[in-house]
Design an enzyme around this catalytic site. Structure first.
Site, PDB file in Angstrom:
ATOM      1  N   PRO A 108      17.206  19.128  83.039  1.00 41.19           N
ATOM      2  CA  PRO A 108      17.223  19.907  84.439  1.00 41.19           C
ATOM      3  C   PRO A 108      18.371  20.849  84.658  1.00 41.19           C
ATOM      4  CG  PRO A 108      17.898  17.705  84.703  1.00 41.19           C
ATOM      5  CD  PRO A 108      17.569  17.780  83.168  1.00 41.19           C
ATOM      6  N   ASP A 290      23.303  20.641  82.911  1.00 39.48           N
ATOM      7  CA  ASP A 290      22.482  19.613  82.944  1.00 39.48           C
ATOM      8  C   ASP A 290      22.772  18.642  84.380  1.00 39.48           C
ATOM      9  OD1 ASP A 290      20.955  17.287  82.617  1.00 39.48           O
ATOM     10  OD2 ASP A 290      21.413  16.885  80.487  1.00 39.48           O
ATOM     11  N   HIS A 291      21.990  19.024  85.308  1.00 37.79           N
ATOM     12  CA  HIS A 291      22.184  18.315  86.307  1.00 37.79           C
ATOM     13  C   HIS A 291      22.251  16.958  86.479  1.00 37.79           C
ATOM     14  CE1 HIS A 291      22.148  18.237  90.936  1.00 37.79           C
ATOM     15  NE2 HIS A 291      22.253  19.538  91.105  1.00 37.79           N
ATOM     16  N   ARG A 292      21.662  16.210  85.394  1.00 36.14           N
ATOM     17  CA  ARG A 292      21.679  14.681  85.274  1.00 36.14           C
ATOM     18  C   ARG A 292      23.217  14.311  85.243  1.00 36.14           C
ATOM     19  NH1 ARG A 292      17.817  13.789  80.404  1.00 36.14           N
ATOM     20  NH2 ARG A 292      19.430  15.428  79.801  1.00 36.14           N
ATOM     21  N   ALA A 293      24.007  15.134  84.409  1.00 38.25           N
ATOM     22  CA  ALA A 293      25.342  14.779  84.214  1.00 38.25           C
ATOM     23  C   ALA A 293      26.547  15.581  84.974  1.00 38.25           C
ATOM     24  CB  ALA A 293      25.666  14.990  82.547  1.00 38.25           C
TER      25      ALA A 293
END
Length: 318
Positions: A108, A290-293
């Site tokens: 993402p 990376d919007h997860r991290a």
């Protein structure tokens, strides 16, 4: 009293054939028993039908398959025969295509852009290059190093990651991988594709070391002589298209990285300082995360640290 309905066998058979629910009929026989006449009366009067079966839950819709790209044949049909030539993909181009699709399909992406003033950095770069010691080579004496703006960007990003360590990460499904060093990959264009050699522990290296290392890595990359460990891994990356006059762009993250910095051209722009319009050399940069991290706030913190390094470049010499 116990809820049972009494009916004659004949009445039950006729009711069943006619789709009549005997439990819904009032019996005229002994003790309310439903008889043939009751069923025939119900049929004649459009009486109670058998209870409709309970509606079944609609079957769950099958998951929609991801749209498939156009086939080779479908693409070629759009063009007149003889109006094109086919150039087969080599393994590098196939690998790049596969990794780009993987990155954009599974990561993402989130983008942050800001402007950095370069005048102080350009001034320091000139001073350092002018002061570079000379060394002897087969072609005569040459400067021991010649710093580029990109060398200083690599160092600034590495120091920014040291300042904001939570952004120096990689995502896995089971855990966040927090890196202890800033290993900065640098996108290098080579015939037929792109490769990203890595400056390991860039936060610990001097600008001159980074400069000479990048020249060596880029040269061997174009000759396709890099070892796998020299371009695999890394914790972040820089993609610089400023030399082509590109003002700004968004780069695709290279797994397992969680960030990549896209660097545009430095150009003179009008800026307002203290209510007065002036001229400054400005460079636009876009951080893909990376919007997860690395979420928005953390990415903004990292980009802010990078901007401070670029606009106060003496901090890179400490």
């Amino acid at each position: 009293a116990d809820g049972r309905t009494f009916a004659s066998p004949l009445a039950r058979r006729i009711a069943k054939d006619a789709g009549i629910d005997v439990a819904a009929l009032s019996g005229s026989g002994t003790h309310g028993r439903v008889v043939k006449a009751d069923v025939e009366a119900a049929i004649a009067g459009g009486g109670a039908k058998a209870a409709a079966p309970a509606p079944q839950a609609a079957p769950a819709a099958a998951p929609t398959a991801a749209p498939k790209p156009m086939s080779d044949e479908a693409v070629l049909k759009l063009f007149e025969p003889g109006s094109y030539e086919l150039v087969p993909h080599d393994n590098m181009r196939k690998t790049i295509a596969r990794r780009l699709v993987e990155a954009k399909s599974t990561i993402p992406h989130f983008y942050l852009t800001l402007d950095c003033e370069l005048d102080a950095l350009l001034s320091l770069r000139k001073q350092l290059n002018d002061a570079a010691p000379m060394r002897k080579t087969e072609k005569g004496e040459v400067a021991a190093y010649k710093l580029s703006v990109n060398d200083m960007i690599i160092k600034a990003l590495a120091l920014a990651l040291k300042e904001v360590p939570d952004a120096n990460a990689s995502w896995t499904d089971s855990a966040m991988v927090r890196h202890r060093h800033a290993d900065v990959g640098v996108a290098v264009s080579i015939p037929g594709g792109l490769i990203t050699p890595i400056v390991r522990r860039a936060e610990e290296k001097s600008l001159s070391t980074i400069s000479n290392e990048m020249k060596d890595l880029a040269g061997r990359a174009r000759e396709r002589k890099l070892k796998p460990e020299e371009y695999q891994g890394g914790t972040t990356a820089v993609s610089n298209l400023g030399m082509f006059g590109i003002k700004d762009f968004s780069a695709v993250i290279n797994p397992p990285h969680a960030t990549i910095l896209a660097v545009g051209a430095g150009e003179e722009r009008a800026v307002v300082k203290g209510g007065q319009i002036g001229i400054a050399t400005v460079m636009s940069v876009t951080l893909s995360t990376d919007h997860r991290a690395v979420d928005g706030a953390l990415g903004a913190e990292l980009l802010g640290a990078f901007k401070r390094m670029i606009e106060n470049p003496l901090a890179m010499l400490a």
